[in-house]
Scaffold this active site. Sequence first.
Site, PDB file in Angstrom:
ATOM      1  N   GLY A  57     -18.102  25.022 -57.294  1.00  0.00           N
ATOM      2  CA  GLY A  57     -18.350  25.447 -58.599  1.00  0.00           C
ATOM      3  C   GLY A  57     -18.498  27.099 -58.752  1.00  0.00           C
ATOM      4  CD  GLU A  93     -17.569  18.623 -51.680  1.00  0.00           C
ATOM      5  OE1 GLU A  93     -16.830  18.812 -52.921  1.00  0.00           O
ATOM      6  OE2 GLU A  93     -18.896  18.531 -51.968  1.00  0.00           O
ATOM      7  N   GLY A 130     -15.429  18.482 -58.692  1.00  0.00           N
ATOM      8  CA  GLY A 130     -16.418  18.367 -59.484  1.00  0.00           C
ATOM      9  C   GLY A 130     -15.935  18.697 -60.763  1.00  0.00           C
ATOM     10  N   GLY A 131     -15.732  20.258 -61.283  1.00  0.00           N
ATOM     11  CA  GLY A 131     -15.450  20.523 -62.615  1.00  0.00           C
ATOM     12  C   GLY A 131     -14.056  19.988 -63.118  1.00  0.00           C
ATOM     13  CB  SER A 172     -13.256  25.864 -56.527  1.00  0.00           C
ATOM     14  OG  SER A 172     -14.481  26.668 -56.998  1.00  0.00           O
ATOM     15  CG  HIS A 185     -22.540  17.035 -53.302  1.00  0.00           C
ATOM     16  ND1 HIS A 185     -23.213  18.218 -53.901  1.00  0.00           N
ATOM     17  CD2 HIS A 185     -21.259  16.837 -53.739  1.00  0.00           C
ATOM     18  CE1 HIS A 185     -22.267  18.945 -54.591  1.00  0.00           C
ATOM     19  NE2 HIS A 185     -21.232  18.141 -54.220  1.00  0.00           N
ATOM     20  CG  ASN A 210     -19.861  15.104 -57.393  1.00  0.00           C
ATOM     21  OD1 ASN A 210     -20.443  14.350 -58.125  1.00  0.00           O
ATOM     22  ND2 ASN A 210     -20.212  15.844 -56.562  1.00  0.00           N
ATOM     23  CD1 TRP A 211     -16.755  13.368 -63.423  1.00  0.00           C
ATOM     24  CD2 TRP A 211     -17.391  11.470 -64.652  1.00  0.00           C
ATOM     25  NE1 TRP A 211     -15.702  12.626 -64.108  1.00  0.00           N
ATOM     26  CE2 TRP A 211     -16.080  11.836 -64.994  1.00  0.00           C
ATOM     27  CE3 TRP A 211     -18.280  10.632 -65.258  1.00  0.00           C
ATOM     28  CZ2 TRP A 211     -15.579  10.675 -65.751  1.00  0.00           C
ATOM     29  CZ3 TRP A 211     -17.529   9.865 -65.910  1.00  0.00           C
ATOM     30  CH2 TRP A 211     -16.219   9.753 -66.206  1.00  0.00           C
ATOM     31  CE  LYS A 212     -20.268  18.840 -58.478  1.00  0.00           C
ATOM     32  NZ  LYS A 212     -20.543  20.225 -57.691  1.00  0.00           N
ATOM     33  CD  GLU A 247     -23.784  20.441 -56.649  1.00  0.00           C
ATOM     34  OE1 GLU A 247     -23.925  19.248 -57.320  1.00  0.00           O
ATOM     35  OE2 GLU A 247     -22.946  21.272 -56.775  1.00  0.00           O
TER      36      GLU A 247
HETATM   37  P1  PGA Z   1     -16.246  21.860 -57.753  1.00  0.00           P
HETATM   38  O1  PGA Z   1     -17.296  20.883 -57.070  1.00  0.00           O
HETATM   39  O2  PGA Z   1     -14.886  21.170 -57.854  1.00  0.00           O
HETATM   40  O3  PGA Z   1     -16.712  21.814 -59.353  1.00  0.00           O
HETATM   41  O4  PGA Z   1     -16.581  23.123 -56.979  1.00  0.00           O
HETATM   42  C1  PGA Z   1     -17.027  20.032 -56.001  1.00  0.00           C
HETATM   43  C2  PGA Z   1     -18.184  19.293 -55.646  1.00  0.00           C
HETATM   44  O5  PGA Z   1     -19.325  19.758 -55.350  1.00  0.00           O
HETATM   45  O6  PGA Z   1     -17.988  17.985 -55.196  1.00  0.00           O
END
Ligand code: PGA
Length: 255
Positions: free
Chosen positions: A178, A172, A239-240, A218, A98, A12-14, A100
């Site tokens: 994050g 999640e 994500g990251g 994470s 998601h 997930n590149w956000k 966010e």
């Molecule tokens: P993260 O994000 O791996 O950077 O914790 C995961 C996500 O929000 O899908």
Amino acid sequence: MNRKRPILLAGNWKMNHGPKATRDFLSQIQLEKKNHAKARIYAPYLSLSAATSLVSEKQLPLQIGAQNLHYERSGAFTGEISGPMLSEAGIQQVLIGHSERRQFFGETNESILLKTKSALEQGFEVLLCIGELLSERESGRTESVLREQLARILENPDCKAQFGARLHLAYEPVWAIGTGVVATPDQAQSTHAFIRSLLLQALGEAKTRDTLILYGGSVTPANFKDLLACSEIDGGLVGGASLKPDSFRALWDLV
Ligand code: PGA
């Protein structure tokens, strides 16, 4: 482990990687096909066409999805993107709900239901995200929050029909996103088992067995192997650690 379900590694590149960075990433990465697993990246809208053209040019075994969509097909919704637009861009997968989106863009279980229904109706494959806040876990409310997040979806006949086919879940925990704080494999396994018990009550055995539940929060190449060793964890939403070709590749090597 003898797995019941295929594995999905989803990045997930956000709000990262515009078209140029997308082309750089995809030019660098090498991924070999695996029969038991799929790789996917949810890229920003603006980068979708750069991504799909490079994937087809390089014949990468990588699906490209969108991070959101509007539930209406067209109309006066300034700044929004609809399902038909995504289809036209060759997109078949979409991430919905998601945390966010819930936290910063006011998405609710109600709007998430509308999006999920609309996306399924239009033929998309949906990865629906659920998860509790730290305060909710600490006050012992994890299960009731997850039950509530899934309730309307599991009551809806159109959504129910697609579980295990074009509707899958990502758990999640918001406190793990994050933050560098990953859920322990035991915490993730037992929460996934709880989610699967909710599915079983609503959907019966076959659909429950076929529904993927990804873990997100994470995930890195250092912890992914232990998470994947859990029978209820069917992959990762990352994500990251999905932003650099090397670490995405390292995750794929663990699958
Ligand atoms: P993260 O994000 O791996 O950077 O914790 C995961 C996500 O929000 O899908």
